[in-house]
Enzyme design. Structure first.
Site, PDB file in Angstrom:
ATOM      1  N   ASP A 134       0.856  -1.190   0.000  1.00 28.40           N
ATOM      2  CA  ASP A 134       0.000   0.000   0.000  1.00 28.40           C
ATOM      3  C   ASP A 134       0.891   1.240   0.000  1.00 28.40           C
ATOM      4  OD1 ASP A 134      -2.354  -1.402   0.097  1.00 28.40           O
ATOM      5  OD2 ASP A 134      -2.606  -1.262   2.251  1.00 28.40           O
ATOM      6  N   ARG A 184      -0.666  -1.065  -8.747  1.00 35.93           N
ATOM      7  CA  ARG A 184      -2.014  -0.612  -8.395  1.00 35.93           C
ATOM      8  C   ARG A 184      -2.087   0.911  -8.523  1.00 35.93           C
ATOM      9  NH1 ARG A 184      -3.019  -1.808  -2.573  1.00 35.93           N
ATOM     10  NH2 ARG A 184      -3.843  -3.861  -3.087  1.00 35.93           N
TER      11      ARG A 184
HETATM   12  P1  FAD Z   1     -14.108   8.699  -5.712  1.00 32.13           P
HETATM   13  O1  FAD Z   1     -14.458   9.766  -6.673  1.00 32.13           O
HETATM   14  O2  FAD Z   1     -13.585   9.094  -4.377  1.00 32.13           O
HETATM   15  O3  FAD Z   1     -15.329   7.735  -5.492  1.00 32.13           O
HETATM   16  C1  FAD Z   1     -16.179   7.314  -6.540  1.00 32.13           C
HETATM   17  C2  FAD Z   1     -17.467   6.793  -5.907  1.00 32.13           C
HETATM   18  O4  FAD Z   1     -17.199   5.591  -5.167  1.00 32.13           O
HETATM   19  C3  FAD Z   1     -18.057   7.752  -4.853  1.00 32.13           C
HETATM   20  O5  FAD Z   1     -18.925   8.662  -5.420  1.00 32.13           O
HETATM   21  C4  FAD Z   1     -18.742   6.816  -3.885  1.00 32.13           C
HETATM   22  O6  FAD Z   1     -20.011   6.467  -4.414  1.00 32.13           O
HETATM   23  C5  FAD Z   1     -17.883   5.578  -3.917  1.00 32.13           C
HETATM   24  N1  FAD Z   1     -16.884   5.488  -2.829  1.00 32.13           N
HETATM   25  C6  FAD Z   1     -15.547   5.600  -2.951  1.00 32.13           C
HETATM   26  N2  FAD Z   1     -14.939   5.375  -1.764  1.00 32.13           N
HETATM   27  C7  FAD Z   1     -15.914   5.117  -0.857  1.00 32.13           C
HETATM   28  C8  FAD Z   1     -15.935   4.818   0.545  1.00 32.13           C
HETATM   29  N3  FAD Z   1     -14.807   4.714   1.263  1.00 32.13           N
HETATM   30  N4  FAD Z   1     -17.143   4.598   1.149  1.00 32.13           N
HETATM   31  C9  FAD Z   1     -18.303   4.692   0.444  1.00 32.13           C
HETATM   32  N5  FAD Z   1     -18.330   4.972  -0.895  1.00 32.13           N
HETATM   33  C10 FAD Z   1     -17.180   5.197  -1.537  1.00 32.13           C
HETATM   34  N6  FAD Z   1      -5.228   5.122  -1.269  1.00 32.13           N
HETATM   35  C11 FAD Z   1      -3.967   5.400  -0.906  1.00 32.13           C
HETATM   36  O7  FAD Z   1      -3.627   6.567  -0.708  1.00 32.13           O
HETATM   37  N7  FAD Z   1      -3.036   4.386  -0.731  1.00 32.13           N
HETATM   38  C12 FAD Z   1      -3.338   3.088  -0.985  1.00 32.13           C
HETATM   39  O8  FAD Z   1      -2.478   2.213  -0.826  1.00 32.13           O
HETATM   40  C13 FAD Z   1      -4.662   2.773  -1.414  1.00 32.13           C
HETATM   41  N8  FAD Z   1      -5.003   1.506  -1.709  1.00 32.13           N
HETATM   42  C14 FAD Z   1      -6.239   1.265  -2.256  1.00 32.13           C
HETATM   43  C15 FAD Z   1      -6.544  -0.016  -2.693  1.00 32.13           C
HETATM   44  C16 FAD Z   1      -7.762  -0.263  -3.303  1.00 32.13           C
HETATM   45  C17 FAD Z   1      -8.068  -1.639  -3.786  1.00 32.13           C
HETATM   46  C18 FAD Z   1      -8.711   0.807  -3.490  1.00 32.13           C
HETATM   47  C19 FAD Z   1     -10.018   0.564  -4.185  1.00 32.13           C
HETATM   48  C20 FAD Z   1      -8.428   2.062  -3.042  1.00 32.13           C
HETATM   49  C21 FAD Z   1      -7.198   2.321  -2.412  1.00 32.13           C
HETATM   50  N9  FAD Z   1      -6.879   3.589  -1.951  1.00 32.13           N
HETATM   51  C22 FAD Z   1      -5.601   3.843  -1.531  1.00 32.13           C
HETATM   52  C23 FAD Z   1      -7.934   4.643  -1.827  1.00 32.13           C
HETATM   53  C24 FAD Z   1      -8.027   5.532  -3.052  1.00 32.13           C
HETATM   54  O9  FAD Z   1      -6.875   6.328  -3.163  1.00 32.13           O
HETATM   55  C25 FAD Z   1      -9.260   6.464  -2.974  1.00 32.13           C
HETATM   56  O10 FAD Z   1      -9.176   7.282  -1.850  1.00 32.13           O
HETATM   57  C26 FAD Z   1     -10.588   5.708  -2.906  1.00 32.13           C
HETATM   58  O11 FAD Z   1     -10.553   4.565  -3.691  1.00 32.13           O
HETATM   59  C27 FAD Z   1     -11.735   6.588  -3.420  1.00 32.13           C
HETATM   60  O12 FAD Z   1     -11.456   7.000  -4.748  1.00 32.13           O
HETATM   61  P2  FAD Z   1     -12.272   6.515  -6.047  1.00 32.13           P
HETATM   62  O13 FAD Z   1     -11.270   6.288  -7.123  1.00 32.13           O
HETATM   63  O14 FAD Z   1     -13.149   5.381  -5.738  1.00 32.13           O
HETATM   64  O15 FAD Z   1     -13.061   7.806  -6.498  1.00 32.13           O
END
Ligand code: FAD
Length: 308
Positions: A134, A184
């Protein structure tokens, strides 16, 4: 306002109330598999039965001294042993957070984290599981990628996470996107300064698409970590244009977030992985998630008052 509520939610009494409240635990269970391996195993079996791949994020104890990092290392090793015993290790991904292994405790901590990650990765690899690192805040990117380079020398299947929000990510991808490397791409969960990161959502989305293009054209294995429908559609189109086979990329989503979309992707033949958090640090993880999602914060407060 939400900062005040978060400070309140972080207090010991509130924590205890949350642990004891069935309504609060039920709410948390939507996003976290639980505290112990016994909680995790049925969740993983049900995801695998639905045709999904799984990634497990161990939520360890907060780390203020090397002893905490040792306890977390033991937690990761116990996780791998448990997965192997349940027949769940093969093809599973273990998501390793170096901060839980001491990375943020200066040079000694960084060295401990490297050795601990090496041990975890070897054990995972022997059990047929994958490991992906991560990514924490921007100040730890050099340290994390440095650790990745060292681990990659004897364990080339180890994956790394990059954050589209950071200005440096496009440059990093040019070095990371090696044949077979699991990379990732996520938007980035940390609030960063304008000096190092895009802050505007649209700019972050554009940077995500640029990252996707680099990865899809490369021979690396892109792990597309987003729930954003537009970015998923763009990734699907780039996969189609690149003629990629399903085992040469993955969609990854957080457990409990848009589960039907992840199922849809799996059902039409994509590799789709659910990222499942579990472990003793579940409360802190959930609180961290609440900062980003004010709607869930209101629900959580109601659950503590015994209301749904
Ligand atoms: P967004 O625009 O934030 O979300 C799109 C839609 O998804 C939103 O409108 C909402 O409906 C839904 N959504 C998204 N997140 C949530 C939530 N938590 N609860 C409820 N609904 C939600 N970040 C890091 O900085 N370091 C990492 O190592 C890391 N690892 C990750 C590994 C995975 C498999 C995933 C999926 C995410 C990871 N993240 C990590 C988090 C990532 O950076 C984002 O903060 C998070 O995924 C939300 O961004 P999004 O691309 O889904 O877009």
């Amino acid at each position: 306002m939400s900062e005040l509520v978060m400070r309140w939610a972080g207090r010991d009494q509130v924590r205890r109330a949350a642990m004891a409240s069935p309504a609060a635990r039920e709410l948390v269970a939507r996003y976290v598999a639980g505290e112990r391996l016994d909680d995790l195993v049925p969740v993983l079996h049900s995801l695998v039965d639905k045709g999904l791949l799984v990634s497990v994020e161990y939520l360890g104890h907060p780390v203020t001294a090397l002893g905490d990092a040792e306890a977390n290392r033991a937690g990761y090793l116990e996780l791998i042993t448990g997965l192997a015993a349940e027949g769940l290790a093969k093809g599973a991904e273990i998501s390793v957070r170096l901060s839980l292994l001491g990375q943020e405790l200066g040079a000694q901590g960084e060295e401990f984290a490297l050795q601990a990650a090496r041990r975890i990765t070897r054990m995972a690899s022997n059990a047929g599981a994958l490991v992906t690192l991560d990514m924490s805040g921007s100040e730890f990117v050099d340290s994390t990628l440095g650790t990745w380079v060292q681990l990659n020398q004897d364990l080339p299947s180890i994956g790394a996470t990059v954050q589209a929000a950071l200005h440096r990510t496009e440059r990093d991808l040019a070095n990371l996107a090696m044949p077979g490397g699991r990379i990732r791409l996520c938007k980035g969960a940390f609030r960063e300064s304008r000096a190092v990161a895009f802050r505007n959502r649209h700019e972050i989305d554009l940077a995500f698409v640029r990252g996707l293009r680099i990865l899809m054209k490369s021979q690396a294995v892109p792990l597309v970590a987003t729930h954003d429908p537009r970015l998923i559609a763009i990734a699907e189109e780039l996969i189609r244009r690149a003629g990629r086979a399903p085992d040469s990329y993955e969609f990854q989503m957080l457990y409990g977030v848009r589960p039907l979309e992840l199922r849809r992707l799996a059902d039409i033949g994509h590799s789709a992985r659910s990222y499942v958090p579990y472990g003793p640090g579940w409360y802190e993880y959930y609180l961290h998630g609440l900062v980003e999602r004010p709607d869930n914060l209101a629900l959580f407060m109601r659950s503590l008052m015994g209301k749904r």
